[in-house]
Enzyme design. Structure first.
Site, short mmCIF file in Angstrom:
data_model
loop_
_atom_site.label_atom_id
_atom_site.label_comp_id
_atom_site.label_asym_id
_atom_site.label_seq_id
_atom_site.Cartn_x
_atom_site.Cartn_y
_atom_site.Cartn_z
N HIS A 25 10.63 -4.41 -19.79
CA HIS A 25 10.29 -2.96 -19.27
C HIS A 25 11.67 -2.39 -18.37
O HIS A 25 12.01 -2.23 -17.24
CB HIS A 25 9.45 -3.38 -17.98
CG HIS A 25 8.86 -2.11 -17.21
ND1 HIS A 25 8.45 -0.91 -17.77
CD2 HIS A 25 9.10 -1.81 -15.84
CE1 HIS A 25 8.17 -0.03 -16.56
NE2 HIS A 25 8.39 -0.84 -15.47
N ALA B 118 0.99 -1.15 0.17
CA ALA B 118 -0.05 -0.13 0.04
C ALA B 118 0.81 1.20 -0.02
O ALA B 118 0.53 2.42 0.67
CB ALA B 118 -1.01 0.18 1.30
N GLY B 119 1.98 1.02 -0.83
CA GLY B 119 2.79 2.33 -0.93
C GLY B 119 2.55 3.40 -1.74
O GLY B 119 0.93 3.12 -2.30
N1 LIG Z 1 6.25 -2.20 -13.42
C1 LIG Z 1 5.95 -0.74 -13.40
O1 LIG Z 1 5.46 -0.31 -14.40
C2 LIG Z 1 6.46 -0.04 -12.02
C3 LIG Z 1 6.04 1.21 -12.12
C4 LIG Z 1 6.34 1.87 -10.89
C5 LIG Z 1 6.80 1.16 -9.81
N2 LIG Z 1 7.05 0.14 -9.90
C6 LIG Z 1 7.75 -0.99 -8.73
O2 LIG Z 1 6.54 -1.08 -7.98
C7 LIG Z 1 7.10 -1.43 -6.65
C8 LIG Z 1 6.55 -0.71 -5.43
O3 LIG Z 1 6.93 1.06 -5.88
P1 LIG Z 1 6.37 1.98 -4.93
O4 LIG Z 1 6.69 3.41 -5.34
O5 LIG Z 1 4.95 1.77 -4.54
O6 LIG Z 1 7.05 1.66 -3.39
P2 LIG Z 1 6.64 2.13 -2.11
O7 LIG Z 1 7.80 1.92 -1.09
O8 LIG Z 1 6.09 3.46 -1.82
O9 LIG Z 1 5.61 0.96 -1.66
C9 LIG Z 1 6.01 -0.33 -1.40
C10 LIG Z 1 5.29 -0.96 -0.40
O10 LIG Z 1 5.49 -2.36 -0.13
C11 LIG Z 1 5.20 -2.61 1.35
N3 LIG Z 1 5.87 -4.00 1.25
C12 LIG Z 1 7.40 -4.38 1.40
N4 LIG Z 1 7.34 -5.83 1.67
C13 LIG Z 1 6.11 -6.01 1.84
C14 LIG Z 1 5.59 -7.53 2.24
N5 LIG Z 1 6.34 -8.53 2.24
N6 LIG Z 1 4.08 -7.80 2.06
C15 LIG Z 1 3.30 -6.41 1.88
N7 LIG Z 1 3.86 -5.27 1.61
C16 LIG Z 1 5.01 -5.14 1.61
C17 LIG Z 1 6.04 -1.58 1.82
O11 LIG Z 1 5.82 -1.62 3.07
C18 LIG Z 1 5.73 -0.56 0.95
O12 LIG Z 1 4.41 0.12 1.58
C19 LIG Z 1 8.74 -0.99 -6.71
O13 LIG Z 1 9.52 -2.47 -6.90
C20 LIG Z 1 8.62 -0.47 -8.00
O14 LIG Z 1 10.04 -0.43 -8.55
C21 LIG Z 1 6.74 -1.04 -11.04
#
Ligand SMILES: NC(=O)c1ccc[n+]([C@@H]2O[C@H](COP(=O)([O-])OP(=O)(O)OC[C@H]3O[C@@H](n4cnc5c(N)ncnc54)[C@H](O)[C@@H]3O)[C@@H](O)[C@H]2O)c1
Length: 309
Positions: free
Chosen positions: A176, A9-10
């Site tokens: 990607h 829920a980030g």
């Molecule tokens: N595929 C795409 O197009 C794309 C685009 C943007 C970001 N991303 C990726 O998405 C991911 C999230 O990015 P973000 O900006 O939301 O990061 P963020 O740090 O804001 O949120 C990530 C969340 O995951 C939670 N988390 C960590 N371990 C966990 C677990 N075991 N169980 C449940 N929750 C857990 C954290 O507490 C955090 O709240 C990153 O890996 C980022 O690189 C991918």
């Protein structure tokens, strides 16, 4: 009753859940995170917009309580660390692989029939990890990257054309990654007319380049990975599945000979519907595009090699 769970829920996960609820994609949207109280707080905050925005979907937040995610139709995985300025998506592989595998296993215990949408980076490799480790049929494992990259491509094209982004069609395929994704300029159109009728070759190359580094540009500006478009792109993919829209969206999927590749998950256009991947679309790529796809797949394979399968 339709139900979507968003794990993490980030920035990206919360935005995705917000868009899903606002657009009433599912009756219930569950957010799960390991950070105590964060999902609950965000869900309550969003529910307090229901009357203001006029949506009826129910949002539920929970701290690591997978029972609350039971019987989800779609599970969107965003948990893991995002990149910081100067980092590549590929550098996240070690930490995120453990997280993605664990959360997927936990979520599937309560939703054995769910379709997985993987967002955590490096996305193609995380999707491959899910494919190799969970024992699910390949139609139920979908990596979200192409939906976002294509939306960025259409944005940059619309800026160059001076038109509305909704008037533009375009797709990005391949891995990607900043250097590996392939904006398909040759197939891009403005109201059905090839964009090469409106933009010079140099401008089109500029647009393609801006698309490829689109994520890195935002990471530089924001200090962390972007979230509005990534979250919305995750919701867009989930909606195509839940509402059986049969939309053509580039996604990272298991290839078994398509595009000359096997034993890999990489971005190609697919038809998304209630069964997840309903069909893989084989594009008539020219030699240059074929070579770019091959190089892209090679780069994804290198990152996959870092997985402990
Ligand atoms: N595929 C795409 O197009 C794309 C685009 C943007 C970001 N991303 C990726 O998405 C991911 C999230 O990015 P973000 O900006 O939301 O990061 P963020 O740090 O804001 O949120 C990530 C969340 O995951 C939670 N988390 C960590 N371990 C966990 C677990 N075991 N169980 C449940 N929750 C857990 C954290 O507490 C955090 O709240 C990153 O890996 C980022 O690189 C991918």
């Amino acid at each position: 009753m339709s139900k979507v769970t968003v794990v993490g829920a980030g920035n990206v996960g919360a935005t995705c859940a917000n868009v899903l609820a606002f657009n009433e994609v599912a009756d219930e949207v569950v957010m799960l995170d390991v950070k105590e109280g964060v999902s609950e707080g965000k869900a309550m905050d969003m529910m307090q917009t229901a009357q203001l925005l006029g949506f009826d979907s129910r949002l539920v937040g929970c701290t690591n309580d997978y029972a609350k995610t039971a019987n989800s139709d779609v599970i969107v995985i965003t948990s893991g660390i995002p990149r910081k300025p100067g980092m590549t998506r590929e550098e996240l592989v070690g930490v995120n692989a453990g997280i993605v595998k664990t959360v997927a296993e936990n979520a599937l215990k309560f939703s054995p029939n769910a379709i997985l949408v993987i967002i955590s980076n490096p996305m193609d490799t995380m999707t491959y990890l899910a494919l190799k480790s969970l024992g699910l049929p390949k139609n139920r494992i979908i990596g979200m990257g192409g939906a976002l990259d294509s939306s960025r491509f259409k944005y940059f094209l619309s800026e160059a054309l001076g038109c509305n982004a909704n008037e533009v069609e375009g797709m990005v395929i391949g891995g990607h990654g900043d250097t590996t994704m392939i904006p398909l300029t040759r197939f891009a159109t403005y109201k059905g007319i090839p964009v090469s009728n409106f933009l010079l070759e140099e401008k089109l190359e500029e647009v393609a380049k801006a698309t490829m580094v689109g994520g890195a540009t935002l990471t530089g500006l924001l200090g962390t990975s972007a979230w509005y478009a990534p979250g919305a792109a995750g919701a867009y993919v989930a909606e195509a599945i839940i509402h059986n829209q049969r939309k053509m969206i580039p996604c990272s999927v298991a290839l078994e000979g398509e595009y000359g590749e096997t034993d890999i998950c990489c971005g190609v256009p697919v038809i998304l519907g209630r069964n997840g991947i309903e069909e893989i679309i084989n594009l008539p790529l020219n030699d240059k595009e074929k070579a770019a796809f091959k190089a892209s797949a090679e780069a994804v394979r290198k990152v996959n090699a870092g997985l402990k399968l």
